[in-house]
Write an enzyme that holds these catalytic residues in place. Structure first.
Site, PDB file in Angstrom:
ATOM      1  N   TYR B 154     -24.835  -3.108  12.994  1.00 18.67           N
ATOM      2  CA  TYR B 154     -25.142  -4.525  13.157  1.00 18.67           C
ATOM      3  C   TYR B 154     -26.274  -4.800  14.141  1.00 18.67           C
ATOM      4  CZ  TYR B 154     -22.033  -7.085  10.135  1.00 18.67           C
ATOM      5  OH  TYR B 154     -21.456  -7.656   9.042  1.00 18.67           O
ATOM      6  N   GLU B 240       2.632  14.662  11.189  1.00 20.66           N
ATOM      7  CA  GLU B 240       1.774  13.959  10.225  1.00 20.66           C
ATOM      8  C   GLU B 240       2.003  12.458  10.251  1.00 20.66           C
ATOM      9  OE1 GLU B 240       2.085  15.350   6.178  1.00 20.66           O
ATOM     10  OE2 GLU B 240       1.190  13.527   5.349  1.00 20.66           O
ATOM     11  N   ASP B 292       4.463  16.767   5.713  1.00 22.23           N
ATOM     12  CA  ASP B 292       5.191  16.710   4.450  1.00 22.23           C
ATOM     13  C   ASP B 292       5.005  18.015   3.686  1.00 22.23           C
ATOM     14  OD1 ASP B 292       5.945  14.141   4.979  1.00 22.23           O
ATOM     15  OD2 ASP B 292       4.475  13.198   3.647  1.00 22.23           O
TER      16      ASP B 292
END
Lengths: 411, 411
Positions: B154, B240, B292
């Site tokens: 920006y 995780e 997982d």
């Protein structure tokens, strides 16, 4: 190199207009003082004498939730013994049963309920799931531990089949027992952070948010572990985005202008909304909102203020009415001379969302807000908070916000 | 009700096999001691005598970055005065220029570079952007402040046009100057949290992570503000997911088994990777990974360990080799009798990703990892950490993890 020079001049012009910090602080102190006398929730649903009977939930202790569950089960046993069968009366959470109450400035649930019988092919599964959820919640409250919705789902995948089913019954159970979802000890994952002039106790640990470096303190998923909030801040600065939060934290903005800075990093999550509500209630501080100048930024403010339709039964606990819209407001784009190339054209979807918002109650009730939104929809321009970086990386903390405070430029 | 009874029995069987905490701690202490003698990065790129010359970046102080930028600009002035024109030599970051180095266990960049001349229609914009980014970074280092990539974009929307362009040149500039992106004071937004037996100083504030309630401390976006790490932990538990982190934080798992618990809430972000790396280097603690049991969990471990291809030039600073795969491993599903209904069938995409992973270097180099992944691909079953909730909400912290530690069950 004409444009950058003009930009530098505009930035300088505003910087020059800034008064000494003491003068700005005196201005801010006035609004802080008037907020002290602000009494939250002078009116409750009961006072209003509404045409519809409405339902709201309250925060309950673990012991009370357990008692409510036991009462529910005993009633069912009575019903079975009385020959009336096994079933639950479940409040409807559909949008037809929702109502925006202007006096309270939030969405509440009307009192329509439906019966969920066990001895019916269409509802036998849902009745079983409801019973299982009641059992699991009873267990959570007994152990006084908190779990996520995902954990809850995994305790009985065979029955729940998919998480949507256990989630939805969980909301039913909140309404049935008349308590908030956090009272059930089932929490959403946290993503908010807080920094600044705030001290509180979290699960026995004393947290001083002026000593949380630049990263801030993660807002805990379970608000009932938070107590004893203390603060010498003059206001709460509610920030939509992470980047602006980081800028203010690194510049230790709260040391120059005593405040608490909080962000949910985008869409407000339940934990951040509860935390903001608690700060507002306990500390009686004015809340100033800093969001992008686009319909999405306004929607975010509205979720903090009036709640989301999805959890309207819990609106009194989740909503913080009376948030001031500090910026970035559509009229700021010209006022602060945000360069053309830092403004973005609104997409068709943006414009449609903006027009829809014009019809929303929380916009209609405030002519100033309505006017600003009209400017946005008319100019079809939007801008992010980051657009202020075009005047220099620290323009937000060194010029824009001090100027806003000095001019009491919020609505 | 046969299934739940069986489940309860299975849970009980494991619980009974647990030894007293002291015995488990003695086991853990052994791995912690052996980690103390672990010397990080015994080999550097220079030692390896690779067929390709390779490029790596290092952390530089603000003063050094400024000096490098000034050197670059002076060289350009010399080149112009010498009649050789205005341009930069920019290292290539394409995948053809990337190399997995087994000895280092990470991806590095080969030394191919290309010239980016100003006096060429195809590269005049990029050369200008490069110059502007060098100027902005110089300014950031001089002011010693940090901004996000979005802020950087920006500051000059007209030139950069879209954020992808300033982001990509920013990575070029890292490679050109031979320093990490964080040395440029441009940071990603934070999302990680940490809790447990860790004390550190952040921007002058002393942070005690045992006193961070249940929400934990937000990991700061700028690692160079973090110093003086101290810990009496025996290991780092890398988690995780947020939900598992919350469970362990609420149960104050780190008080029972001294450890530091850290999560990036999903895909690892740069700030969390830098923080983990720093903990590993400064504290010399073993890192145990809890993810997982699916290809995605393994991918997450691999990003922590070997880095992502996108930022391979910075791999030595971002990667933490030698992470142990604690769980949930495909073989755990049967070993811990995870109920059938808590296991999910892998989708075709999952299976494809799993098969692709079998060919990846970080899997191939470790026969144990390879074997586990083969089990996953063969059984076509996956399971989340939350699947352990089927044995009770606190099974993770009270049985599964203590049992894993007791048996030294990691690979």
């Amino acid at each position: 190199m004409e444009a950058p020079r003009k930009q530098a001049q505009a930035a300088l012009a505003f910087r020059k207009r800034l008064k000494p910090d003491n003068a700005i602080l005196a201005t801010v102190r006035k609004i802080a003082d008037s907020a002290k006398s602000y009494k939250p929730q002078t009116q409750s649903l009961a006072d209003l004498n509404l045409p519809n009977a409405c339902k709201e939930v309250v925060d309950l202790s673990c012991a009370s939730v357990m008692a409510e569950i036991e009462k529910t089960i005993i009633n069912i046993a009575r019903s079975i013994l009385g020959g009336n069968g096994f079933g639950y009366s479940v409040p409807s959470r559909s949008s037809a049963n929702q109502l925006y109450v202007q006096e309270l400035d939030r969405i509440v649930l009307k009192d329509k309920a439906s019966f969920r019988p066990f001895a019916n092919m269409a509802s036998v599964r849902k009745t079983t799931i409801t019973t299982r959820i009641l059992q699991l919640v009873h267990q959570l409250c007994k152990k006084q531990i908190h779990v996520t919705k995902r954990d809850l789902f995994y305790t009985d995948v065979k029955l729940f089949q998919e998480q949507g089913q256990s989630d939805s019954v969980l909301d039913d159970v909140s309404c049935m027992l008349g308590c908030t979802r956090s009272s059930l000890n089932v929490v959403a994952s946290e993503k908010g952070v807080v920094v600044g002039r705030l001290v509180f106790v979290e699960d026995g640990d004393r947290i001083d948010c002026t000593k949380m470096g630049v990263g801030g303190k993660a807002i805990p998923p379970n608000i009932d572990k938070v107590k004893d909030m203390e603060s010498d801040a003059l206001f709460i600065l509610l920030v939509e985005k992470d980047a602006a939060f980081m800028r203010l934290a690194e510049d230790r903005f709260y040391n120059r202008f005593p405040c608490v800075i909080i962000t949910a990093k985008g869409q407000p999550d339940v934990a951040t909304r509860l935390f903001l509500k608690k700060m507002k209630t306990d500390l009686k501080l004015p809340v100033l909102g800093l969001v992008d100048s686009d319909p999405y930024g306004l929607k975010i403010l509205s979720v903090y203020m009036s709640g989301s339709k999805n959890m309207s039964y819990d609106s009194s606990n989740l909503t913080t009415p009376d948030i001031k819209w500090l910026g970035v407001r559509p009229s700021d784009l010209n006022k602060y001379k945000i360069p053309e190339q830092c403004r973005l054209p609104m997409t068709d979807q943006d414009i449609k969302t903006g027009k829809d918002l014009l019809e929303e109650d929380f916009i209609k009730k405030d002519p100033n807000w309505h006017k600003e939104l009209e400017v946005m929809v008319k100019t079809k321009e939007k801008a992010e908070i980051q657009a202020l970086s075009s005047f220099g990386f620290q323009y937000l903390s060194e010029v824009y916000l001090p100027m806003k405070l000095q001019e009491r430029d919020w609505i």
